[in-house]
Every structure is written in structure tokens, then in C-alpha cells.
Enzyme design. Structure first.
Site, mmCIF file in Angstrom:
data_model
loop_
_atom_site.group_PDB
_atom_site.id
_atom_site.type_symbol
_atom_site.label_atom_id
_atom_site.label_comp_id
_atom_site.label_asym_id
_atom_site.label_seq_id
_atom_site.Cartn_x
_atom_site.Cartn_y
_atom_site.Cartn_z
ATOM 1 N N GLU A 272 -36.075 -5.484 -50.600
ATOM 2 C CA GLU A 272 -35.067 -4.337 -49.959
ATOM 3 C C GLU A 272 -34.857 -4.603 -48.434
ATOM 4 O O GLU A 272 -35.255 -3.850 -47.735
ATOM 5 C CB GLU A 272 -35.679 -2.714 -50.209
ATOM 6 C CG GLU A 272 -35.981 -2.338 -51.611
ATOM 7 C CD GLU A 272 -36.996 -1.251 -51.554
ATOM 8 O OE1 GLU A 272 -37.149 -0.689 -50.596
ATOM 9 O OE2 GLU A 272 -37.373 -0.928 -52.928
ATOM 10 N N CYS A 345 -28.344 13.724 -21.189
ATOM 11 C CA CYS A 345 -28.920 14.760 -19.985
ATOM 12 C C CYS A 345 -30.363 14.689 -20.440
ATOM 13 O O CYS A 345 -30.994 16.043 -20.374
ATOM 14 C CB CYS A 345 -28.197 16.304 -20.315
ATOM 15 S SG CYS A 345 -28.533 16.815 -22.119
#
Ligand code: LLP
Length: 425
Positions: A272, A345
Site C-alpha cells: 500500500e 496567524c
């Protein structure tokens, strides 16, 4: 490093003008190179030889439909983590039998979503096995095992061993068999995933050995999935070596062949890979908008906030950075140590801390390497920012937009304001 950087930029972009790309599609911008993506797909397709084998692209790394289409074109199957990923795979043309669903802690409805489509489901706890039994009595199931060996670049992405939420442990195997019997579920698969990013084959091979030895207790097995986690060299400008895929592949093939020769029925082996497929094919380009000195540090302010690339903020992950000024790569001379930040921010909004880079100026372009995996797929609209566009550099022909940048309308869509209709009423 200057030579390495120059070769990298030349090979990646060829005739494509970087400044023009950004002018056309905006900054920041994700870019993917088709040829490199195909090369990584092929390497993974050929990993295991001598037994039936399918590499499943773990699409959480990057779910852009065009990338999914290319991976399918290369013959890869896919693993999905959520109904949304299954829908993306269907949209890219994957059949149910090319999809393996490996969720974690999901609802009855989500299990039914995959079961109704005939997609093989992996469960990773006894409770989820019980739930699946009630959704799909008499069906087939794969068990995700946690056999104690984990590996990964950060504790947050190690997914086996004592200290993780994942998997059914060895001590629970008898109970799992009992639950399966209760619902007449046939355990046709075993899978595992030890974690994300190992650069040495040893932990993966040791875990594979354990999975094969656990497999002996499951006589109906048709599939064994060794998981993903194959690392890529994020420090490539410093010459970091690649994972020795050939060595890993030949050991894994030997183990698989030995096991298959004793197994009374056809057996499919699987892996995978996510990062290995998508990471190096993609990069992220941003623009410098301010440079300043605060206290002891020089801060280079760009438009690559952690909403665009979360990995450095989340895992202190390293990405090599290159600088382009007026279309040309800046040489690695006159370096100064700077901290490269974004436009979000929070003080943690950093792409690179204390990094030696050529002296940067406003309007320079910063190229973030190896950003194709867990880049766009983990991006967000935090601070009501727009997620960037994605562009493909095809094997032949001109760059092609494969996802448009968000619009300001996208940001407001879905909010019910002013209050008109509440779907719950
Ligand atoms: N299979 C399962 C069940 C997984 O959970 C994952 C990744 C993979 C396969 C693919 O792993 P890969 O080959 O890509 O290492 N956001 C992190 C990585 C998280 C990985 C989550 N699971 C990062 O940016 O490093």
C-alpha cells in the site's frame, strides 16, 4: 549542491518556464510531473516478482483524479480510507475489485457504503468486526493486524506497536475468529501497515515475516497485504540515499514465494504505497512577500502557510527548498540562515526553521521539493485562505490545470446564512 539543484530543476521543469507557470496559475501552486509519477508507479508495480502481486496506491497521499487516473493507467490498484476516497477512485475509473477499503473507527453506514459496492473491507478492531458482521453476514473480510513492529519518521505516523490505536493484536486473534464464525464471515485477507516512511528495509521485512507466520492460522486466505510506508529521500540536495527497493523487493518476493508454495489456494500479495508514488512527482511553489529581522532571526515571509503544506508544522518535517529569481535558480552561495514562514496567524507557521539559503528578496519564488504526497491532500482553508491550484507537467505537451484554485465563493458555499433552510427541519 548547486550542481545537484541545477540538475534537479532542469530535469523537473525541462522547457517549462517556472515564472510563467506561477503567473498563469497563481501562487502558491502545486505542480506534478507525469513522467516521475509513472516511474514511481512502475517501480512499485515490479516490487514483488514470482507470485501474484498488486501494488495498491494509498490515495490519502494525493487524491487528485488525474493522478489517480495515471496510477490506474500504470496498472496500480488502490486503497481507500473513507467513502470520499472511494468516490474519488470511482470517478477516476477504478472498479470495486481494484479498491481495498482500510478504514478506522467508522460507522455502520460507512461500512455499508463499501459493502454495497462489493469492495473488500479491512477491519482493525473486534468492535468493527462485529459491526461489519451485522452489516454483511456471510461476507468476506480482511483483518488489519498489529503484530508489534512499528516504524515511521515521527511518532504520529507509527501505526503498529504498543502505542498506537491501530490493528487487532495477536492476543485478540482467537476472539476475532470467533466473531467471524458467529456472522459466518470468511476471513479472506490479512493486512498491516507499520507506519509511514522507513528508509531501511529491515522493519518492513521483519513485520512481513510476522504477518506470514500469523497467516498460517487463517485457512481461507486469498490475500496478504504487507502495507505501505516506503520512504523517499527528503534530503536529496544533501545526497541522501534512496531506499534500496531492489533489495527489499527481492527479499519480499522470496518470502512470498516460499509462503505461497505451501498454500493450498491462489494467493494475492499486496502493498500500500502512498508517499513513494506521489511525493517526488510533486512540488510546491510560493512567493516571498516580506523579509525582516526580528530578534536573532531573519524571517522570510511567503504565501506558503501551513494551510497549504502542513507537514513541517505537524511533524517538523524537512523539505528541501530552492530559490528562483527572475526565472533562474539562485546558486547556493552567500548563504544566510533564515526561517521561512507562511501567511497564517500562528508562530508555528514555518516551512523551514534556521535554514541556510541564498539571500532572499521580495518576489523570489521558493520551490518546496517532494511535496506531492500529504501536501494538497492535507491542505485546508484555515484563515479563510484559498487552497492552491494543481498543475500537471505531462510527458508531452503543455502544462495542464488539473485542479483550479479555490474561489472566494467556495469559502462561503455550504454556510447557511442568512438562515433560510435547515436540512434538519
Ligand atoms: N496504508 C495505510 C493503512 C495507511 O494508513 C497509510 C498512511 C498508508 C498505507 C500509506 O503510507 P505511505 O506509503 O504513504 O507512508 N501525513 C503523514 C503521513 C501519514 C500516513 C498515514 N497513513 C506525512 O505527511 O508524513
Amino acid at each position: 549542491m548547486s550542481e545537484t539543484a541545477k540538475r534537479y530543476i532542469d530535469e523537473y521543469f525541462g522547457q517549462t518556464d517556472i515564472t510563467e507557470l506561477v503567473r498563469t496559475y497563481g501562487s502558491p501552486l502545486y505542480v506534478y510531473q507525469e513522467a516521475l509519477l509513472r516511474r514511481r508507479c512502475r517501480e512499485m508495480q515490479q516490487l514483488v516478482q514470482g507470485v501474484p502481486f498488486a501494488a495498491h496506491y494509498s490515495v490519502k497521499a494525493n487524491t487528485n483524479l488525474e493522478l489517480l487516473r495515471i496510477a490506474r493507467d500504470e496498472g496500480l490498484h488502490a486503497d481507500a480510507m473513507s467513502p470520499g476516497e472511494i468516490l474519488a477512485l470511482e470517478a477516476a475509473g477504478y472498479d470495486a475489485d481494484a479498491i481495498f477499503f482500510i478504514p478506522n473507527n467508522i460507522s455502520r453506514d460507512e461500512l455499508r457504503f463499501a459493502a454495497d459496492r462489493g469492495i473488500l473491507i479491512s477491519v482493525d478492531s473486534l468492535d468493527q468486526l462485529d459491526l461489519l458482521g451485522s452489516v454483511q453476514p456471510g461476507g468476506r473480510v480482511s483483518l488489519r493486524l498489529n503484530l508489534g513492529i512499528g516504524a515511521g519518521h515521527h511518532e504520529k505516523v507509527i501505526t503498529a506497536g504498543d502505542d498506537t490505536k491501530f490493528g487487532i493484536t495477536e492476543a485478540q486473534l482467537d476472539q476475532a475468529q470467533a466473531i467471524a464464525r458467529q456472522y459466518q464471515l470468511t476471513i479472506t485477507g490479512l493486512n498491516q501497515h507499520i507506519g509511514s516512511l522507513f528508509m531501511e528495509p529491515a522493519p518492513y521485512l521483519a513485520a512481513a515475516e510476522r504477518l506470514l507466520s500469523a497467516a498460517r492460522c487463517f485457512p481461507d486466505l486469498e490475500m496478504i497485504d504487507f502495507g505501505g510506508g516506503f520512504g523517499i529521500p527528503y534530503h536529496k540536495m544533501a545526497g541522501e540515499a534512496r531506499l534500496d527497493l531492489a533489495a527489499l523487493g527481492s527479499r519480499l518476493s522470496e518470502m512470498a514465494k516460499r509462503f505461497a508454495s505451501t498454500w493450498p489456494r491462489p494467493l494475492m500479495f499486496m502493498t500500500e504505497p502512498g508517499r513513494y508514488i506521489a511525493a517526488e512527482a510533486g512540488l510546491l511553489i510560493g512567493t516571498v512577500h516580506a523579509v525582516k529581522q526580528n530578534g536573532p532571526r531573519i524571517y522570510v515571509g511567503t504565501d506558503i502557510g501551513f494551510n497549504v503544506l502542513a507537514r513541517p508544522m505537524l511533524y517538523d518535517a524537512w523539505h528541501d527548498l530552492l530559490v528562483i529569481r527572475r526565472g533562474r535558480l539562485l546558486p547556493q552561495t552567500g548563504l544566510e540562515t533564515v526561517t521561512v514562514t507562511g501567511n497564517i496567524c500562528e508562530s508555528g507557521d514555518q516551512i523551514a526553521a534556521d535554514r541556510p539559503l541564498p539571500e532572499l528578496r521580495c518576489d523570489d519564488l521558493v520551490v518546496v521539493l517532494d511535496a506531492g504526497a500529504y501536501g494538497y491532500s492535507m491542505s485546508s482553508n484555515y484563515n479563510q485562505r484559498l487552497r492552491p491550484a494543481e498543475v500537471l507537467l505531462p510527458e508531452s505537451g503543455r502544462p495542464r490545470l488539473i485542479r483550479r484554485r479555490d474561489t472566494y465563493d467556495d469559502l462561503l458555499r455550504g454556510m447557511l446564512f442568512p438562515v433560510e433552510s435547515d436540512p434538519a427541519d
